[in-house]
Design a protein around this motif. Structure first.
Motif, mmCIF file in Angstrom:
data_model
loop_
_atom_site.group_PDB
_atom_site.id
_atom_site.type_symbol
_atom_site.label_atom_id
_atom_site.label_comp_id
_atom_site.label_asym_id
_atom_site.label_seq_id
_atom_site.Cartn_x
_atom_site.Cartn_y
_atom_site.Cartn_z
ATOM 1 N N LEU A 33 -3.584 2.035 -2.272
ATOM 2 C CA LEU A 33 -5.389 2.007 -2.624
ATOM 3 C C LEU A 33 -5.734 3.136 -3.577
ATOM 4 O O LEU A 33 -6.642 2.527 -4.428
ATOM 5 N N GLN A 34 -4.993 4.212 -3.304
ATOM 6 C CA GLN A 34 -5.711 5.182 -4.411
ATOM 7 C C GLN A 34 -5.088 5.016 -5.830
ATOM 8 O O GLN A 34 -5.948 5.075 -6.835
ATOM 9 N N ALA A 35 -3.756 4.529 -5.930
ATOM 10 C CA ALA A 35 -3.489 4.074 -7.095
ATOM 11 C C ALA A 35 -4.130 2.791 -7.683
ATOM 12 O O ALA A 35 -4.362 2.734 -8.973
ATOM 13 N N ALA A 36 -4.837 2.029 -6.885
ATOM 14 C CA ALA A 36 -5.308 0.872 -7.473
ATOM 15 C C ALA A 36 -6.599 1.478 -8.153
ATOM 16 O O ALA A 36 -7.136 0.899 -9.332
ATOM 17 N N LEU A 37 -7.255 2.243 -7.466
ATOM 18 C CA LEU A 37 -8.509 2.904 -8.080
ATOM 19 C C LEU A 37 -8.072 3.539 -9.183
ATOM 20 O O LEU A 37 -8.966 3.557 -10.311
ATOM 21 N N GLY A 38 -7.098 4.406 -9.326
ATOM 22 C CA GLY A 38 -6.786 5.104 -10.429
ATOM 23 C C GLY A 38 -6.375 4.088 -11.474
ATOM 24 O O GLY A 38 -6.801 4.567 -12.842
ATOM 25 N N LEU A 39 -5.538 3.145 -11.639
ATOM 26 C CA LEU A 39 -5.561 2.065 -12.575
ATOM 27 C C LEU A 39 -6.745 1.394 -13.115
ATOM 28 O O LEU A 39 -7.020 1.331 -14.240
ATOM 29 N N SER A 40 -7.648 1.134 -12.125
ATOM 30 C CA SER A 40 -9.198 0.632 -12.407
ATOM 31 C C SER A 40 -9.654 1.900 -13.380
ATOM 32 O O SER A 40 -10.171 1.310 -14.549
ATOM 33 N N ARG A 41 -9.719 3.078 -12.998
ATOM 34 C CA ARG A 41 -10.767 3.786 -13.603
ATOM 35 C C ARG A 41 -9.873 4.478 -14.888
ATOM 36 O O ARG A 41 -10.918 4.983 -15.608
ATOM 37 N N SER A 42 -8.735 4.452 -14.882
ATOM 38 C CA SER A 42 -8.102 4.851 -16.150
ATOM 39 C C SER A 42 -8.592 4.263 -17.354
ATOM 40 O O SER A 42 -8.410 4.489 -18.429
ATOM 41 N N ARG A 43 -8.761 2.760 -17.234
ATOM 42 C CA ARG A 43 -9.319 1.920 -18.397
ATOM 43 C C ARG A 43 -10.461 2.592 -18.966
ATOM 44 O O ARG A 43 -11.068 2.212 -19.922
ATOM 45 N N ARG A 44 -11.172 3.258 -18.023
ATOM 46 C CA ARG A 44 -12.608 3.658 -18.583
ATOM 47 C C ARG A 44 -12.696 5.075 -19.021
ATOM 48 O O ARG A 44 -13.724 5.900 -19.406
ATOM 49 N N LEU A 45 -11.442 5.908 -19.274
ATOM 50 C CA LEU A 45 -11.386 7.319 -19.544
ATOM 51 C C LEU A 45 -11.887 7.383 -20.717
ATOM 52 O O LEU A 45 -12.646 8.394 -20.950
ATOM 53 N N LEU A 93 0.800 -1.090 -0.136
ATOM 54 C CA LEU A 93 -0.053 0.133 -0.023
ATOM 55 C C LEU A 93 0.741 1.146 0.091
ATOM 56 O O LEU A 93 0.191 2.362 0.065
ATOM 57 N N ALA A 94 2.217 1.149 0.175
ATOM 58 C CA ALA A 94 3.096 2.358 0.216
ATOM 59 C C ALA A 94 3.115 3.126 -1.269
ATOM 60 O O ALA A 94 2.562 2.688 -2.385
ATOM 61 N N GLY A 95 3.489 4.144 -1.206
ATOM 62 C CA GLY A 95 3.719 4.781 -2.489
ATOM 63 C C GLY A 95 4.637 4.494 -3.459
ATOM 64 O O GLY A 95 4.817 5.009 -4.468
ATOM 65 N N THR A 96 5.419 3.559 -2.943
ATOM 66 C CA THR A 96 6.528 2.860 -3.691
ATOM 67 C C THR A 96 6.048 1.519 -4.198
ATOM 68 O O THR A 96 6.891 0.805 -4.596
ATOM 69 N N ALA A 97 4.874 1.318 -3.842
ATOM 70 C CA ALA A 97 4.495 -0.193 -4.256
ATOM 71 C C ALA A 97 4.302 -0.473 -5.688
ATOM 72 O O ALA A 97 4.062 0.563 -6.632
ATOM 73 N N GLN A 98 4.368 -1.720 -6.360
ATOM 74 C CA GLN A 98 4.052 -2.134 -7.316
ATOM 75 C C GLN A 98 2.985 -1.408 -8.202
ATOM 76 O O GLN A 98 3.049 -0.961 -9.469
ATOM 77 N N ILE A 99 1.747 -1.510 -7.557
ATOM 78 C CA ILE A 99 0.592 -0.833 -8.273
ATOM 79 C C ILE A 99 0.609 0.437 -8.728
ATOM 80 O O ILE A 99 0.006 0.917 -9.192
ATOM 81 N N VAL A 100 1.361 1.323 -7.810
ATOM 82 C CA VAL A 100 1.530 2.723 -8.151
ATOM 83 C C VAL A 100 2.449 2.672 -9.378
ATOM 84 O O VAL A 100 2.139 3.569 -10.295
ATOM 85 N N THR A 101 3.260 2.027 -9.666
ATOM 86 C CA THR A 101 4.176 1.676 -10.754
ATOM 87 C C THR A 101 3.179 1.637 -11.958
ATOM 88 O O THR A 101 3.462 2.235 -12.985
ATOM 89 N N GLU A 102 2.341 0.657 -11.830
ATOM 90 C CA GLU A 102 1.391 0.214 -12.755
ATOM 91 C C GLU A 102 0.493 1.259 -13.203
ATOM 92 O O GLU A 102 0.126 1.619 -14.533
ATOM 93 N N TYR A 103 0.011 2.010 -12.243
ATOM 94 C CA TYR A 103 -0.739 2.990 -12.457
ATOM 95 C C TYR A 103 -0.035 4.160 -13.373
ATOM 96 O O TYR A 103 -0.574 4.772 -14.250
ATOM 97 N N GLU A 104 1.195 4.540 -12.743
ATOM 98 C CA GLU A 104 1.737 5.618 -13.536
ATOM 99 C C GLU A 104 2.320 5.123 -15.022
ATOM 100 O O GLU A 104 1.913 5.893 -15.990
ATOM 101 N N ALA A 105 2.623 3.837 -15.290
ATOM 102 C CA ALA A 105 3.012 3.368 -16.522
ATOM 103 C C ALA A 105 1.554 3.269 -17.391
ATOM 104 O O ALA A 105 1.645 3.640 -18.912
ATOM 105 N N ALA A 106 0.537 3.099 -16.795
ATOM 106 C CA ALA A 106 -1.012 3.262 -17.533
ATOM 107 C C ALA A 106 -1.223 4.467 -18.143
ATOM 108 O O ALA A 106 -1.721 4.658 -19.303
ATOM 109 N N LEU A 107 -0.960 5.543 -17.320
ATOM 110 C CA LEU A 107 -1.138 6.868 -17.665
ATOM 111 C C LEU A 107 -0.361 7.528 -18.739
ATOM 112 O O LEU A 107 -0.335 8.022 -19.657
#
Length: 367
Positions: free
Chosen positions: A233-245, A34-48
């Motif tokens: 957690l916020q990055a997980a929501l961002g990753l999910s919702r970026s797919r719907r933009l 859940l930290a700001g350096t977690a893998q899911i944050v990196t995935e979210y940044e890459a998706a954007l």
């Protein structure tokens, strides 16, 4: 439904951003970090980064944090100046003050949130370290012209695109027309992670500086930094919702087209869209014709239709007590803000909602 006689209803600016992917991505974050350096944050940044076609995206904890982070990517000394329009939110200017910088308010072009080219020249000085442009409610501005001019001065252009996710100019994203762009993903914005934001740039050097600043200077003790990271957690929501933009954008644009087709009052018009620009339908911006737009604002509010202008009483920022010492006459900005109202276009609106909004606005008659 009889659209000739419609009972008063409440039309809010907000709607639920929830998607079917939210819970699975949140569960994945809970089990992977859940930290700001977690893998899911990196995935979210890459998706954007892939969506916008940029080299670097840095996720941060809020829209204001994104402005602070963007400014960390430019060279400045305490007391240097940042040129910015007075038509944006105070959220853009507070980070300027927090870094010991001085806001210089530049007037906007007529009927636009973009900086007036002639006034921009007057505002620049040897102490100018950056220029920030703030397109409001998803309407594009001529950032391309501003950026082209500034490239001859070596002054970087930052765009605060809190309202301008997916807004386009000259067949590309508006975000491409600047050195650094920053976004908000607050719950009321075009895309929501609850709280959050992100910064994007194509510059490797600026990206490294920004990322270090948001991570305590990478804890090396060599450069200044604070913690502005976005949590998992916020990055997980961002990753999910970026797919719907893309689908989200199309729903909003369809609502805009439908509503504009229903409006037929001479008392107002849509604020002009710049040549080569494409709105994102974050809100519909209407301008009162020949009278004070606050009348239109109050009319729609009395009938339950939300207006950001009514909610925040938008006025030139230098009229606020905290910023009065920086006052500078910006007549185009003052006229623009007094002429406008915002009208919701979000995907939560039904056909009946759109008919109701159109009837209320078409029934409006200025005093």
């Amino acid at each position: 439904m009889n659209h000739a006689a419609v009972a008063t209803r409440v039309i809010a600016e907000k709607f639920s951003h929830a998607t079917a992917d939210d819970v699975p991505e949140l569960n994945r974050a809970l089990h992977s970090g859940l930290a700001g350096t977690a893998q899911i944050v990196t995935e979210y940044e890459a998706a954007l980064a892939a969506l916008y076609g940029v080299r670097h995206v840095i996720a941060v904890s809020s829209g204001a944090a994104s402005v602070t982070a963007a400014l960390s990517g430019v060279d400045f000394r305490v007391g240097d100046e940042v040129v910015v329009a007075p038509t944006g939110p105070i959220c853009t200017v507070l980070p300027i003050l927090s870094l010991g910088l001085v806001p210089v308010f530049c007037d906007v072009a007529p009927d636009s949130f973009g900086l007036d080219p002639m006034d921009l020249q007057r505002c620049l000085s040897e102490r100018t370290c950056a220029v920030i442009e703030v397109p409001m409610w998803g309407y594009p501005i001529r950032s391309d012209a501003t950026w082209a001019y500034l490239q001859n001065t070596a002054i970087p252009l930052i765009q605060d695109l809190a309202h301008a996710h997916m807004t386009r100019l000259n067949d590309t994203w508006l975000a491409h027309h600047s050195d650094i762009s920053c976004f908000s993903t607050h719950d009321c914005k075009f895309m929501s992670t609850g709280e959050g934001g992100f910064v994007m740039t194509d510059s490797d050097e600026r990206a490294a500086r920004i990322r270090a600043y948001t991570r305590f200077g990478n804890l090396t003790g060599e450069t200044l930094g604070i913690n502005l990271k976005l949590g998992g957690l916020q990055a997980a929501l961002g990753l999910s919702r970026s797919r719907r933009l893309g689908a989200h954008l199309q729903q909003r644009l369809a609502n805009r087209e439908r509503l504009l087709g229903l409006l037929d009052s001479p008392a107002f018009r849509e604020m002009p869209v710049v040549a080569g620009g494409e709105v994102n339908a974050y809100s519909l911006l209407l301008q009162a014709v020949g009278h004070d737009g606050r009348e239109l604002v109050h009319h729609q509010q009395r009938h339950g239709i939300a207006s950001d202008i009514g909610k925040y009483d938008n006025q030139p920022l230098y009229l606020l007590p905290l910023l009065s010492r920086y006052q500078r006459d910006c007549p185009n900005a003052a006229r623009l803000l007094r002429s406008l109202t915002t009208v919701p276009l979000h995907p939560g609106l039904t056909d009946d909602d759109l008919y109701y909004i159109a009837k209320v606005l078409n029934d409006y008659s200025p005093a």
